[in-house]
Design a protein around this motif. Sequence first.
Motif, PDB file in Angstrom:
ATOM      1  N   PHE A   1       0.835  -1.209   0.000  1.00 10.96           N
ATOM      2  CA  PHE A   1       0.000   0.000   0.000  1.00 10.96           C
ATOM      3  C   PHE A   1       0.864   1.250   0.000  1.00 10.96           C
ATOM      4  O   PHE A   1       0.661   2.171  -0.778  1.00 10.96           O
ATOM      5  CB  PHE A   1      -0.932  -0.010   1.211  1.00 10.96           C
ATOM      6  N   TRP A   2       1.872   1.281   0.876  1.00  9.36           N
ATOM      7  CA  TRP A   2       2.735   2.455   0.962  1.00  9.36           C
ATOM      8  C   TRP A   2       3.623   2.563  -0.270  1.00  9.36           C
ATOM      9  O   TRP A   2       3.954   3.666  -0.705  1.00  9.36           O
ATOM     10  CB  TRP A   2       3.573   2.410   2.236  1.00  9.36           C
TER      11      TRP A   2
ATOM     12  N   ARG B   1       2.727   1.725  -3.298  1.00 10.22           N
ATOM     13  CA  ARG B   1       1.887   2.345  -4.336  1.00 10.22           C
ATOM     14  C   ARG B   1       1.742   3.839  -4.072  1.00 10.22           C
ATOM     15  O   ARG B   1       1.811   4.661  -4.973  1.00 10.22           O
ATOM     16  CB  ARG B   1       0.503   1.692  -4.359  1.00 10.22           C
ATOM     17  N   LEU B   2       1.551   4.181  -2.794  1.00 11.55           N
ATOM     18  CA  LEU B   2       1.371   5.582  -2.434  1.00 11.55           C
ATOM     19  C   LEU B   2       2.642   6.380  -2.735  1.00 11.55           C
ATOM     20  O   LEU B   2       2.578   7.542  -3.125  1.00 11.55           O
ATOM     21  CB  LEU B   2       1.030   5.667  -0.947  1.00 11.55           C
ATOM     22  N   ASP B   3       3.788   5.736  -2.554  1.00 15.22           N
ATOM     23  CA  ASP B   3       5.058   6.415  -2.820  1.00 15.22           C
ATOM     24  C   ASP B   3       5.462   6.306  -4.281  1.00 15.22           C
ATOM     25  O   ASP B   3       6.572   6.687  -4.654  1.00 15.22           O
ATOM     26  CB  ASP B   3       6.163   5.825  -1.933  1.00 15.22           C
TER      27      ASP B   3
ATOM     28  N   ARG C   1       9.936   0.670   4.549  1.00 19.96           N
ATOM     29  CA  ARG C   1       9.043   1.665   3.961  1.00 19.96           C
ATOM     30  C   ARG C   1       9.794   2.987   3.763  1.00 19.96           C
ATOM     31  O   ARG C   1       9.644   3.650   2.747  1.00 19.96           O
ATOM     32  CB  ARG C   1       7.832   1.891   4.860  1.00 19.96           C
TER      33      ARG C   1
ATOM     34  N   ALA D   1      10.360   4.949   0.232  1.00 22.29           N
ATOM     35  CA  ALA D   1       9.902   6.311  -0.006  1.00 22.29           C
ATOM     36  C   ALA D   1      11.076   7.234  -0.347  1.00 22.29           C
ATOM     37  O   ALA D   1      10.896   8.221  -1.048  1.00 22.29           O
ATOM     38  CB  ALA D   1       9.172   6.836   1.220  1.00 22.29           C
TER      39      ALA D   1
END
Lengths: 217, 193
Positions: B88-89, B91-93, B130, B134
């Motif tokens: 999820f993170w 994809r967000l990043d 994570r 990022a």
Amino acid sequence: MIATLLRRDLGRLLPGGPGGAGVLPLLFFLAVAMLYPFAVGPDAQLLARTGGGVIWVAALLAAILPLEKLVADDLEAGVFDQLYLRGMSEEWAMASRLLAHWLAFAPLLLLATLPAAALLGLSGETTRTVLLGLLAGTPGLAAVGLSVAALTASLRGGAALAGLMVIPLAVPILIFGAGALARPDPGALLLTGAISLGLCAVAPFAAGAAIRAAREG
Amino acid sequence: MQARLAATDLACRRGDRLLFRGLSFACAPGDAVHIAGANGIGKSSLIRILAGLLRPFSGEVVRAGKIGLTDERLALDENLPLGKALAFWERLDGLRNARPRDDVLQLNALRDVPVRFLSTGQRKRAALARLLNAAPPIWLLDEPLNGLDEQARKTVEKLVAEHRAGGAIAVVASHQPVVLPGAQIIDLAEYAA
């Protein structure tokens, strides 16, 4: 970015997801519709006259059940902190949560209204009015629920308090939504929709501010 | 854009207690700060002030560059397998199926394990994974060594060193000694009110 978040929120809140209340609100809703005839007796006329209102009350109470985990878990886990650091404001995060919350509970509730109406022996026309009213009113219920869930997320025993706080705030929706049953007047439904839209417009800001306040606390 | 992080005359109040005051420092690219001090002295609060998550009681923080934070809050879905929770993170990043550095943190074997079953050290490593994905220029690490074994500690110190060599900034709050060559050391006890 917002689409990614919405997908996650939906995955968590839909029945079967880890953050939602599952099918519990639906079962609760149907249970009320089933118990009511037992309580007041099998007078078909009475049931048909009052059944619509009972469905409304049941829907309102069922809307309270998913609030416990709606915001508190993610607040505790620091999800909103990480979103903020990635440039996503609390308002957007809450707007996504609002949409996901409504999608996770309202369509199923509307479906469950059909068997509930059958249990109470409502006429086709009354059932239609109830369905339209719920369609107009549930976004408002979701908005009130989200705001209250965000406000109480950082409090101990917040879930019980959330339930109590939602009820008075939901009264306008109930008055106009259920009021449409008494008078064959589309104005009441339109007003319900208007109240809902107003609440939906305010909720992300109120809930976002609540998240920020909880962070400072 | 050059990463920069500067604090001027910071003071932090929690409830009716003033935790520290008069704290100033500045970081240029490649710099590191070690925030030292006993438990409860305000290390985590300082990290959150630097991140912009907490308003300082007085003073101000200037940031240039994105902030990455790891603290005791994991922000991963406890019920999901680690791989999915991290995805999820990712994809967000803006990463797709990219897991470039996971092996450095030895997480690949854990990707199918639900997050709630992970040990303290494994959770720390997941949070660092994570952060690596990022790739923000400013790292704020709150007690990154807690629960880590000797090998993982060395890995973290190496990652921080690589990160700084790339012209980035690292702020590490830790009550334990951390190997941060050439770091400014801020002992919060000296700023206690």
